[in-house]
Design a protein around this motif. Structure first.
Motif, PDB file in Angstrom:
ATOM      1  N   VAL A 167       0.864  -1.196   0.000  1.00 17.20           N
ATOM      2  CA  VAL A 167       0.000   0.000   0.000  1.00 17.20           C
ATOM      3  C   VAL A 167       0.895   1.240   0.000  1.00 17.20           C
ATOM      4  CG1 VAL A 167      -1.825   1.268   1.181  1.00 17.20           C
ATOM      5  CG2 VAL A 167      -1.828  -1.252   1.176  1.00 17.20           C
ATOM      6  N   ASP A 168       0.929   1.905  -1.148  1.00 14.21           N
ATOM      7  CA  ASP A 168       1.885   2.992  -1.354  1.00 14.21           C
ATOM      8  C   ASP A 168       1.292   4.361  -1.022  1.00 14.21           C
ATOM      9  OD1 ASP A 168       4.439   3.870  -2.286  1.00 14.21           O
ATOM     10  OD2 ASP A 168       3.453   4.640  -4.093  1.00 14.21           O
ATOM     11  N   GLY A 169      -0.040   4.484  -1.083  1.00 12.79           N
ATOM     12  CA  GLY A 169      -0.609   5.811  -0.868  1.00 12.79           C
ATOM     13  C   GLY A 169      -2.045   5.770  -0.395  1.00 12.79           C
ATOM     14  N   LEU A 170      -2.460   6.903   0.158  1.00  7.12           N
ATOM     15  CA  LEU A 170      -3.857   7.108   0.544  1.00  7.12           C
ATOM     16  C   LEU A 170      -4.279   8.452  -0.026  1.00  7.12           C
ATOM     17  CD1 LEU A 170      -3.765   6.197   4.357  1.00  7.12           C
ATOM     18  CD2 LEU A 170      -4.517   4.725   2.462  1.00  7.12           C
ATOM     19  N   PHE A 171      -5.513   8.510  -0.510  1.00  2.00           N
ATOM     20  CA  PHE A 171      -5.957   9.798  -1.033  1.00  2.00           C
ATOM     21  C   PHE A 171      -7.457   9.942  -0.918  1.00  2.00           C
ATOM     22  CE2 PHE A 171      -7.775   9.010  -5.342  1.00  2.00           C
ATOM     23  CZ  PHE A 171      -7.495   7.666  -5.478  1.00  2.00           C
ATOM     24  N   SER A 172      -7.897  11.172  -1.150  1.00  3.31           N
ATOM     25  CA  SER A 172      -9.325  11.453  -1.194  1.00  3.31           C
ATOM     26  C   SER A 172      -9.533  12.639  -2.131  1.00  3.31           C
ATOM     27  CB  SER A 172      -9.869  11.718   0.206  1.00  3.31           C
ATOM     28  OG  SER A 172     -11.287  11.783   0.151  1.00  3.31           O
ATOM     29  N   HIS A 173     -10.753  13.127  -2.177  1.00  2.37           N
ATOM     30  CA  HIS A 173     -11.128  14.155  -3.145  1.00  2.37           C
ATOM     31  C   HIS A 173     -12.124  15.042  -2.415  1.00  2.37           C
ATOM     32  CE1 HIS A 173     -11.405  15.560  -7.258  1.00  2.37           C
ATOM     33  NE2 HIS A 173     -12.663  15.216  -7.430  1.00  2.37           N
ATOM     34  N   VAL A 174     -12.037  16.364  -2.611  1.00  2.00           N
ATOM     35  CA  VAL A 174     -12.906  17.252  -1.839  1.00  2.00           C
ATOM     36  C   VAL A 174     -14.001  17.868  -2.703  1.00  2.00           C
ATOM     37  CG1 VAL A 174     -11.171  17.743  -0.067  1.00  2.00           C
ATOM     38  CG2 VAL A 174     -11.300  19.200  -2.115  1.00  2.00           C
ATOM     39  N   SER A 175     -14.993  18.464  -2.030  1.00  2.00           N
ATOM     40  CA  SER A 175     -16.198  18.918  -2.735  1.00  2.00           C
ATOM     41  C   SER A 175     -16.102  20.355  -3.226  1.00  2.00           C
ATOM     42  CB  SER A 175     -17.405  18.805  -1.810  1.00  2.00           C
ATOM     43  OG  SER A 175     -17.317  19.778  -0.780  1.00  2.00           O
ATOM     44  N   ASN A 176     -15.119  21.140  -2.757  1.00  8.07           N
ATOM     45  CA  ASN A 176     -14.999  22.560  -3.116  1.00  8.07           C
ATOM     46  C   ASN A 176     -16.237  23.367  -2.707  1.00  8.07           C
ATOM     47  OD1 ASN A 176     -12.650  21.712  -4.524  1.00  8.07           O
ATOM     48  ND2 ASN A 176     -13.848  21.370  -6.371  1.00  8.07           N
ATOM     49  N   THR A 177     -16.974  22.860  -1.712  1.00  7.13           N
ATOM     50  CA  THR A 177     -18.169  23.590  -1.270  1.00  7.13           C
ATOM     51  C   THR A 177     -17.772  24.886  -0.576  1.00  7.13           C
ATOM     52  OG1 THR A 177     -19.223  21.459  -0.957  1.00  7.13           O
ATOM     53  CG2 THR A 177     -20.303  23.335   0.091  1.00  7.13           C
ATOM     54  N   SER A 178     -16.777  24.783   0.316  1.00  6.36           N
ATOM     55  CA  SER A 178     -16.255  25.950   1.043  1.00  6.36           C
ATOM     56  C   SER A 178     -14.955  25.493   1.685  1.00  6.36           C
ATOM     57  CB  SER A 178     -17.230  26.387   2.145  1.00  6.36           C
ATOM     58  OG  SER A 178     -17.357  25.352   3.109  1.00  6.36           O
ATOM     59  N   SER A 179     -14.129  26.443   2.134  1.00  6.76           N
ATOM     60  CA  SER A 179     -12.890  26.014   2.809  1.00  6.76           C
ATOM     61  C   SER A 179     -13.220  25.223   4.063  1.00  6.76           C
ATOM     62  CB  SER A 179     -11.993  27.178   3.211  1.00  6.76           C
ATOM     63  OG  SER A 179     -12.284  28.306   2.499  1.00  6.76           O
ATOM     64  N   GLU A 180     -14.346  25.572   4.724  1.00  9.73           N
ATOM     65  CA  GLU A 180     -14.722  24.852   5.955  1.00  9.73           C
ATOM     66  C   GLU A 180     -15.040  23.395   5.632  1.00  9.73           C
ATOM     67  OE1 GLU A 180     -16.086  27.879   5.016  1.00  9.73           O
ATOM     68  OE2 GLU A 180     -14.733  28.939   6.382  1.00  9.73           O
ATOM     69  N   GLU A 181     -15.842  23.204   4.578  1.00 13.67           N
ATOM     70  CA  GLU A 181     -16.208  21.820   4.212  1.00 13.67           C
ATOM     71  C   GLU A 181     -14.967  21.042   3.787  1.00 13.67           C
ATOM     72  OE1 GLU A 181     -18.935  20.344   4.756  1.00 13.67           O
ATOM     73  OE2 GLU A 181     -20.591  21.790   4.640  1.00 13.67           O
ATOM     74  N   ASP A 182     -14.088  21.693   3.030  1.00 14.53           N
ATOM     75  CA  ASP A 182     -12.881  20.998   2.584  1.00 14.53           C
ATOM     76  C   ASP A 182     -11.966  20.678   3.767  1.00 14.53           C
ATOM     77  OD1 ASP A 182     -13.899  21.092   0.062  1.00 14.53           O
ATOM     78  OD2 ASP A 182     -12.486  22.587  -0.715  1.00 14.53           O
ATOM     79  N   ALA A 183     -11.917  21.600   4.753  1.00 18.19           N
ATOM     80  CA  ALA A 183     -11.107  21.348   5.945  1.00 18.19           C
ATOM     81  C   ALA A 183     -11.690  20.166   6.728  1.00 18.19           C
ATOM     82  CB  ALA A 183     -11.032  22.593   6.820  1.00 18.19           C
ATOM     83  N   ALA A 184     -13.022  20.066   6.752  1.00 13.37           N
ATOM     84  CA  ALA A 184     -13.653  18.931   7.449  1.00 13.37           C
ATOM     85  C   ALA A 184     -13.304  17.622   6.749  1.00 13.37           C
ATOM     86  CB  ALA A 184     -15.169  19.132   7.510  1.00 13.37           C
TER      87      ALA A 184
END
Ligand SMILES: *Cc1c(COP(=O)(O)O)cnc(C)c1O
Length: 385
Positions: A167-184
């Motif tokens: 297992v070389d990496g972990l990742f995800s993708h954000v919604s760009n709803t707001s900086s708060e949502e992306d920080a969550a």
């Protein structure tokens, strides 16, 4: 008057500026400063042509390419592209065996997919596959959900110890709803990373950001960014975003110019109806130019009577309905000749309309406009270098 002329050029053409691709890749490296730049070439490089774009991106220093489907990764390999390729969206018919044989880096979203990959490696006698896990952190799309993490990480750690996978990496993708949502989302991602480490995994590369977060939220850059749209010289932010968030402000150059050769020109009387349902009628003696691009070519019908077009340096609008293969432009008393160049969008520095003007006219986004350009439109990759 002498015209630049389009003799010998395809009637329907998307000119792909590979120098702009190389420039944008270098610029994005500078802007993001990440160790690993993943250039996303899914969906035929957002309609630009995956193979030439991928080659140009690698020449300019992209560390890895990203695609959604295994078939897209296999097509890159078939064209002789040997750069690392990350593939992250797998349907029930995913052919993991072919992916491993082609040395594609698989990003997995579930324990079931992990088991399938391990089985495929065993069946094909491949070495322990190097995989990444996609964690679901709030988009409600693919990725392993938080409740599934303990079992997934435990199974992966056991498989690693048995030499079956790495297992070389972990990742995800954000919604760009707001900086708060992306920080969550980032906070949830961090919980996943901590849990994976506690289970005995040692992911080397962590990544969360696509174009919008990579450009707009520096704290979300981690070890790598996965950039699609910005590589094509377009801004992921809404057209009404602050002026420092335009493609220009980021120093990015639009890659695609969509043009066609005018196919017919006619002089008409006042009151002449144009295209289906006569949603446009001329109000004076005027000249109509026929542009052979329609909704079969990805020109949105919803931009009827609004989409901008530049012919011989003058700017006009589509008049009447955009049909399957063609639309009409009312050029007034300007001189237009069959074969003249009609430019729908491109680099505004050349006087072309912006793709965002078409997106606005159609009620959609720049991503969709370029990606939906149809197969009849010939892609012409260009490089000065
Ligand atoms: C499409 C996609 C990207 C690229 O997104 P852009 O906004 O075009 O930069 C990155 N990551 C994932 C998982 C994607 O699906």
């Amino acid at each position: 008057m002498a015209q630049p002329g389009t003799a010998g050029r395809p009637t329907r053409e998307a000119v792909i500026d590979l120098d702009a691709v190389r420039h944008n890749v270098r610029r994005l490296r500078e802007l993001t400063g990440v160790a690993e730049l993943i250039v996303v070439v899914k969906a035929d490089a957002y309609g630009h042509g995956a193979v030439p774009v991928a080659r140009a991106a690698v020449e300019a220093g992209a560390d890895r390419l990203g695609v959604a489907d295994i078939s897209e990764g296999l097509a890159l390999r078939a064209a002789g592209i040997t750069a690392p390729v990350l593939v992250w969206l797998h349907g029930p018919d995913a052919d993991f065996g072919s992916a491993l044989a082609a040395d594609l880096d698989l990003a997995l979203s579930s324990e079931a997919q992990l088991a399938q990959v391990i089985a495929a490696a065993a069946a094909h006698g491949t070495q322990a596959p190097v995989v990444q896990f996609k964690l679901e952190t709030g988009l409600s799309r693919n990725g392993a959900a938080e409740a599934e993490w303990p079992a997934l990480f435990a199974a992966a750690a056991a498989a690693e110890r048995a030499g079956l996978v790495r297992v070389d990496g972990l990742f995800s993708h954000v919604s760009n709803t707001s900086s708060e949502e992306d920080a969550a989302a980032a906070a949830r991602f961090q919980r996943g990373v901590a849990l994976a480490r506690a289970a005995g995994l040692a992911p080397r590369v962590l990544h969360l950001a696509a174009s919008a977060a990579a450009l707009g939220e520096p704290e979300l850059r981690y070890d790598a960014v996965r950039i699609g749209l910005a590589v094509y010289g377009l801004s992921p932010f809404e057209p009404d975003a602050p002026a420092d968030r335009t493609a220009d402000a980021f120093g990015l150059r639009p890659v695609m110019t969509l043009r066609a050769s005018v196919a017919a020109v006619r002089r008409v009387e006042p009151g002449t109806g144009v295209s289906y349902n006569y949603s446009y009628r001329t109000d004076r003696p005027t000249t109509l130019a026929l542009v052979p691009l329609g909704y079969a070519d990805g020109i949105p019908r919803s931009a009827s009577n609004t989409g901008p077009v530049v012919i011989n340096g003058h700017r006009y609008r589509v008049c009447g309905r955009i049909a399957m293969d063609q639309f009409v432009v009312d050029v007034g008393d300007d001189e237009v000749t069959v074969g003249d160049d009609a430019v729908l969008f491109g680099d505004p520095a050349t006087g072309a309309p912006r793709v965002e003007e078409w997106a606005d006219a159609a009620g959609t986004i720049n991503y969709e406009l370029v990606t939906r350009i149809g197969q009849r439109v010939v892609r012409t990759p260009r490089s000065a270098s």
